[in-house]
Design a protein around this motif. Structure first.
Motif, PDB file in Angstrom:
ATOM      1  N   VAL A 107       0.835  -1.197   0.000  1.00 13.72           N
ATOM      2  CA  VAL A 107       0.000   0.000   0.000  1.00 13.72           C
ATOM      3  C   VAL A 107       0.875   1.253   0.000  1.00 13.72           C
ATOM      4  O   VAL A 107       0.558   2.260  -0.644  1.00 13.72           O
ATOM      5  CB  VAL A 107      -0.966  -0.014   1.203  1.00 13.72           C
ATOM      6  N   VAL A 108       1.991   1.198   0.719  1.00 16.51           N
ATOM      7  CA  VAL A 108       2.935   2.324   0.710  1.00 16.51           C
ATOM      8  C   VAL A 108       3.478   2.545  -0.704  1.00 16.51           C
ATOM      9  O   VAL A 108       3.555   3.686  -1.186  1.00 16.51           O
ATOM     10  CB  VAL A 108       4.089   2.076   1.704  1.00 16.51           C
ATOM     11  N   MET A 109       3.857   1.453  -1.388  1.00 15.73           N
ATOM     12  CA  MET A 109       4.351   1.571  -2.760  1.00 15.73           C
ATOM     13  C   MET A 109       3.256   2.079  -3.698  1.00 15.73           C
ATOM     14  O   MET A 109       3.515   2.884  -4.601  1.00 15.73           O
ATOM     15  CB  MET A 109       4.872   0.223  -3.239  1.00 15.73           C
ATOM     16  N   PHE A 110       2.031   1.609  -3.501  1.00 17.39           N
ATOM     17  CA  PHE A 110       0.876   2.081  -4.269  1.00 17.39           C
ATOM     18  C   PHE A 110       0.706   3.583  -4.094  1.00 17.39           C
ATOM     19  O   PHE A 110       0.576   4.338  -5.074  1.00 17.39           O
ATOM     20  CB  PHE A 110      -0.366   1.324  -3.802  1.00 17.39           C
ATOM     21  N   SER A 111       0.734   4.035  -2.843  1.00 13.57           N
ATOM     22  CA  SER A 111       0.541   5.455  -2.548  1.00 13.57           C
ATOM     23  C   SER A 111       1.694   6.292  -3.075  1.00 13.57           C
ATOM     24  O   SER A 111       1.488   7.366  -3.665  1.00 13.57           O
ATOM     25  CB  SER A 111       0.397   5.651  -1.034  1.00 13.57           C
ATOM     26  N   ALA A 112       2.927   5.809  -2.880  1.00 17.98           N
ATOM     27  CA  ALA A 112       4.097   6.559  -3.345  1.00 17.98           C
ATOM     28  C   ALA A 112       4.091   6.699  -4.862  1.00 17.98           C
ATOM     29  O   ALA A 112       4.453   7.757  -5.404  1.00 17.98           O
ATOM     30  CB  ALA A 112       5.370   5.862  -2.877  1.00 17.98           C
ATOM     31  N   THR A 113       3.668   5.651  -5.568  1.00 16.94           N
ATOM     32  CA  THR A 113       3.616   5.716  -7.027  1.00 16.94           C
ATOM     33  C   THR A 113       2.606   6.748  -7.495  1.00 16.94           C
ATOM     34  O   THR A 113       2.869   7.536  -8.411  1.00 16.94           O
ATOM     35  CB  THR A 113       3.266   4.334  -7.611  1.00 16.94           C
ATOM     36  N   LEU A 114       1.429   6.772  -6.851  1.00 17.66           N
ATOM     37  CA  LEU A 114       0.409   7.745  -7.234  1.00 17.66           C
ATOM     38  C   LEU A 114       0.852   9.169  -6.948  1.00 17.66           C
ATOM     39  O   LEU A 114       0.605  10.091  -7.736  1.00 17.66           O
ATOM     40  CB  LEU A 114      -0.898   7.455  -6.482  1.00 17.66           C
ATOM     41  N   ILE A 115       1.500   9.372  -5.802  1.00 20.98           N
ATOM     42  CA  ILE A 115       1.910  10.723  -5.421  1.00 20.98           C
ATOM     43  C   ILE A 115       3.075  11.211  -6.281  1.00 20.98           C
ATOM     44  O   ILE A 115       3.102  12.366  -6.731  1.00 20.98           O
ATOM     45  CB  ILE A 115       2.278  10.770  -3.927  1.00 20.98           C
ATOM     46  N   ALA A 116       4.049  10.343  -6.523  1.00 20.16           N
ATOM     47  CA  ALA A 116       5.245  10.755  -7.265  1.00 20.16           C
ATOM     48  C   ALA A 116       4.987  10.863  -8.765  1.00 20.16           C
ATOM     49  O   ALA A 116       5.578  11.713  -9.441  1.00 20.16           O
ATOM     50  CB  ALA A 116       6.377   9.764  -6.999  1.00 20.16           C
ATOM     51  N   LEU A 117       4.114  10.013  -9.289  1.00 24.42           N
ATOM     52  CA  LEU A 117       3.877   9.972 -10.735  1.00 24.42           C
ATOM     53  C   LEU A 117       2.573  10.702 -11.049  1.00 24.42           C
ATOM     54  O   LEU A 117       1.508  10.092 -11.163  1.00 24.42           O
ATOM     55  CB  LEU A 117       3.820   8.514 -11.208  1.00 24.42           C
ATOM     56  N   ARG A 118       2.651  12.009 -11.179  1.00 27.02           N
ATOM     57  CA  ARG A 118       1.447  12.795 -11.452  1.00 27.02           C
ATOM     58  C   ARG A 118       0.971  12.623 -12.896  1.00 27.02           C
ATOM     59  O   ARG A 118      -0.215  12.732 -13.169  1.00 27.02           O
ATOM     60  CB  ARG A 118       1.717  14.284 -11.177  1.00 27.02           C
ATOM     61  N   ASP A 119       1.913  12.402 -13.808  1.00 29.90           N
ATOM     62  CA  ASP A 119       1.577  12.191 -15.213  1.00 29.90           C
ATOM     63  C   ASP A 119       2.374  10.990 -15.713  1.00 29.90           C
ATOM     64  O   ASP A 119       3.598  11.058 -15.855  1.00 29.90           O
ATOM     65  CB  ASP A 119       1.913  13.444 -16.030  1.00 29.90           C
ATOM     66  N   HIS A 120       1.688   9.886 -15.969  1.00 24.71           N
ATOM     67  CA  HIS A 120       2.373   8.648 -16.369  1.00 24.71           C
ATOM     68  C   HIS A 120       3.072   8.764 -17.715  1.00 24.71           C
ATOM     69  O   HIS A 120       3.960   7.975 -18.029  1.00 24.71           O
ATOM     70  CB  HIS A 120       1.348   7.508 -16.438  1.00 24.71           C
ATOM     71  N   ARG A 121       2.710   9.769 -18.510  1.00 25.06           N
ATOM     72  CA  ARG A 121       3.299   9.900 -19.840  1.00 25.06           C
ATOM     73  C   ARG A 121       4.779  10.262 -19.792  1.00 25.06           C
ATOM     74  O   ARG A 121       5.493  10.084 -20.792  1.00 25.06           O
ATOM     75  CB  ARG A 121       2.527  10.927 -20.655  1.00 25.06           C
ATOM     76  N   VAL A 122       5.257  10.743 -18.647  1.00 31.46           N
ATOM     77  CA  VAL A 122       6.686  11.036 -18.531  1.00 31.46           C
ATOM     78  C   VAL A 122       7.514   9.750 -18.620  1.00 31.46           C
ATOM     79  O   VAL A 122       8.710   9.801 -18.923  1.00 31.46           O
ATOM     80  CB  VAL A 122       7.003  11.780 -17.216  1.00 31.46           C
ATOM     81  N   LEU A 123       6.899   8.604 -18.356  1.00 29.73           N
ATOM     82  CA  LEU A 123       7.619   7.338 -18.444  1.00 29.73           C
ATOM     83  C   LEU A 123       8.109   7.060 -19.857  1.00 29.73           C
ATOM     84  O   LEU A 123       9.083   6.330 -20.056  1.00 29.73           O
ATOM     85  CB  LEU A 123       6.725   6.191 -17.969  1.00 29.73           C
ATOM     86  N   ILE A 419      -0.973  -1.978 -10.035  1.00 27.43           N
ATOM     87  CA  ILE A 419      -2.317  -1.417  -9.858  1.00 27.43           C
ATOM     88  C   ILE A 419      -2.254   0.102  -9.771  1.00 27.43           C
ATOM     89  O   ILE A 419      -3.135   0.805 -10.298  1.00 27.43           O
ATOM     90  CB  ILE A 419      -2.974  -2.019  -8.603  1.00 27.43           C
ATOM     91  N   ALA A 420      -1.218   0.639  -9.121  1.00 21.36           N
ATOM     92  CA  ALA A 420      -1.082   2.097  -9.030  1.00 21.36           C
ATOM     93  C   ALA A 420      -0.937   2.713 -10.424  1.00 21.36           C
ATOM     94  O   ALA A 420      -1.519   3.767 -10.711  1.00 21.36           O
ATOM     95  CB  ALA A 420       0.123   2.451  -8.168  1.00 21.36           C
ATOM     96  N   LEU A 421      -0.176   2.058 -11.305  1.00 17.25           N
ATOM     97  CA  LEU A 421      -0.037   2.564 -12.673  1.00 17.25           C
ATOM     98  C   LEU A 421      -1.372   2.525 -13.409  1.00 17.25           C
ATOM     99  O   LEU A 421      -1.726   3.465 -14.136  1.00 17.25           O
ATOM    100  CB  LEU A 421       1.004   1.740 -13.423  1.00 17.25           C
ATOM    101  N   LEU A 422      -2.137   1.449 -13.235  1.00 13.14           N
ATOM    102  CA  LEU A 422      -3.458   1.378 -13.868  1.00 13.14           C
ATOM    103  C   LEU A 422      -4.396   2.444 -13.316  1.00 13.14           C
ATOM    104  O   LEU A 422      -5.184   3.049 -14.067  1.00 13.14           O
ATOM    105  CB  LEU A 422      -4.060  -0.012 -13.663  1.00 13.14           C
ATOM    106  N   VAL A 423      -4.328   2.677 -12.009  1.00 16.98           N
ATOM    107  CA  VAL A 423      -5.155   3.723 -11.391  1.00 16.98           C
ATOM    108  C   VAL A 423      -4.783   5.096 -11.953  1.00 16.98           C
ATOM    109  O   VAL A 423      -5.657   5.908 -12.289  1.00 16.98           O
ATOM    110  CB  VAL A 423      -4.993   3.690  -9.860  1.00 16.98           C
ATOM    111  N   ARG A 424      -3.480   5.373 -12.057  1.00 14.61           N
ATOM    112  CA  ARG A 424      -3.047   6.665 -12.603  1.00 14.61           C
ATOM    113  C   ARG A 424      -3.530   6.849 -14.032  1.00 14.61           C
ATOM    114  O   ARG A 424      -4.010   7.931 -14.410  1.00 14.61           O
ATOM    115  CB  ARG A 424      -1.516   6.743 -12.524  1.00 14.61           C
TER     116      ARG A 424
END
Length: 448
Positions: A107-123, A419-424
């Motif tokens: 859940v920490v990794m899920f939350s950190a991914t959502l908070i840090a990755l505001r726009d997935h297109r930067v990947l 799942i965090a990436l799919l949510v974003r």
């Protein structure tokens, strides 16, 4: 509209936690005839973790798909219940408390991914960096001193008492690489060469990426003795190649390459041959009694057979008799106590998670998001197929674990990040476009 969606999501999340707590109570009643004393602690722990994940999602991805988090919570909770049940039976390696700790880290990794990755297109900017990182993670277990071989497969990296499975994180990095690479090269790869029967074959010069990926996947199979990661990696690339080009010839070529490579490896390398022998002749008494033989596979078959349609009931079966029943073989363990009905319900939960990911891919506005969401959804579905196919003898056993259910840290952390990436991406796909703000005075001037 967003408030209603978030309220419905919170209600579904609470319902998922209640189902898990009911299952906990059933385990205690089935084994000891009373509700387990630690049920409240597990319930508050799981509920608090999912509430934290919900709050992060509501703050940083308010338009995200409302079903993803409740569905993952339910399947993660069922895994916790089954591990707890096997722990009560005396299996020392099974620990529901440890699994709850890994869930918290997930859940920490899920939350950190959502908070840090505001726009997935930067990947997309880190396409080749992700590819290099993915290959490096695959190679790590082969290094001296830190690489470890466990249960015949060299897929672990250990430092002191701690160990991780890098391939679980490599799959995310490689899917990001595949998406970025195929967006840039899809027009070239979609060009047709010669026609064979009813299939337009690609040009010979365009076969390079497929052959390189095929070689890497065979290297994983032969050197690390990891059929699961090999099949997962090559299958994901072929699926994403098909999504990008819409050419069935790539799927046909991919199947031929992998089947041919696996056949040759089975003839040349003894450990690959042994895996196929166990699959084809699991009932052979010689193989059943051999070290690394078919005993585990057949015990899983016996468990699912004794479960029947409705199962023996939680706490009333003997899943602990299956080797590694809390990790690699948690699916047959659930099948014994919840029956075919319970297994089909779990598969439907997984199918809904995959369907929501594919819906995100269809709703995406740019090709990179479409490929990334489609690739992540496929890799989750493909992994579930490989696991279920292995324990039911549809295909050879691979050593992969059931997502969110099996005990272990690496897979759980990586899947929560998935799942965090799919949510974003679902938040970006569902977010309404900004409304144009027109200056009232300018509008009046234009009207004159």
């Amino acid at each position: 509209m967003t408030a209603k969606r978030r309220g419905a999501q919170l209600g579904m999340l609470a319902f998922a936690v209640l189902i898990v707590m009911g299952a906990y109570a059933s385990v205690g009643l089935g084994i000891n005839g009373k509700v387990p004393s630690g049920m409240l602690g597990y319930g508050l722990g799981l509920g608090g973790l999912m509430l934290a994940a919900y709050l992060v999602l509501a703050k940083w991805a308010p338009w995200a798909d409302p079903l993803l988090l409740p569905l993952v919570t339910l399947v993660n909770g069922i895994g916790l219940v089954m591990i707890y049940r096997i722990e009560l039976a005396g299996e020392n390696l099974a620990s529901a408390a440890n699994q709850l700790m890994w869930t918290a880290l997930g859940v920490v990794m899920f939350s950190a991914t959502l908070i840090a990755l505001r726009d997935h297109r930067v990947l997309q900017r880190f396409t080749y960096t992700a590819g290099f990182a993915g290959i490096a993670l695959l190679v790590l277990p082969m290094l001296p001193f830190i690489g470890r071989e466990i249960n015949g497969a060299r897929i672990w990296v250990g430092i002191g008492p701690f160990s991780i499975q890098p391939a679980e994180f490599a799959k995310l990095a490689l899917v990001i690489f595949f998406a970025g690479y195929l967006v840039a090269k899809r027009d070239v790869l979609a060009l047709a060469g010669r026609r064979l029967l009813f299939i337009d074959l690609p040009r010979a010069r365009d076969l390079g990426p497929v052959l390189i990926t095929w070689g890497i996947s065979l290297g994983v199979l032969v050197l690390q003795k990891d059929l699961g990661s090999s099949l997962l990696l090559f299958g994901a690339f072929i699926a994403m190649l098909y999504i990008a080009t819409q050419r069935t010839s790539w799927v046909f070529i991919g199947i031929l390459l992998f089947v041919g490579g696996a056949f040759v490896a089975g003839q040349v390398f003894s450990h690959v041959e042994a895996r196929f022998n166990v699959w084809l002749h699991a009932e052979d008494p010689t193989l059943y009694d051999a070290v690394g033989g078919s005993a585990q596979l057949m015990q899983g078959q016996f468990a699912m057979g004794s479960g029947g349609i409705l199962g023996t009931g939680l706490g009333r079966g003997y899943p602990y008799k299956i080797p590694l029943s809390f990790s690699d073989f948690i699916f047959p363990s659930v099948g014994e106590e919840l029956g075919l009905t319970g297994l089909m319900a779990i598969l439907m939960i997984y199918a809904l998670i995959v369907e929501r990911g594919l819906r995100t891919a269809l709703a995406a506005r740019d090709p990179f998001t479409k490929l990334l969401a489609g690739g992540l959804s496929f890799i989750l579905a493909w992994q579930i197929f490989i696991i279920v196919g292995g324990v039911t003898r549809l295909i050879p056993l691979t050593g992969l674990v059931t997502p969110f259910m099996s005990a272990g840290g690496s897979a759980l952390l990586a899947n929560w990040m998935l799942i965090a990436l799919l949510v974003r991406m679902s938040d970006a796909a569902r977010r309404p476009p900004p409304q144009a703000i027109q200056d009232e005075g300018m509008t009046q001037v234009m009207q004159r």
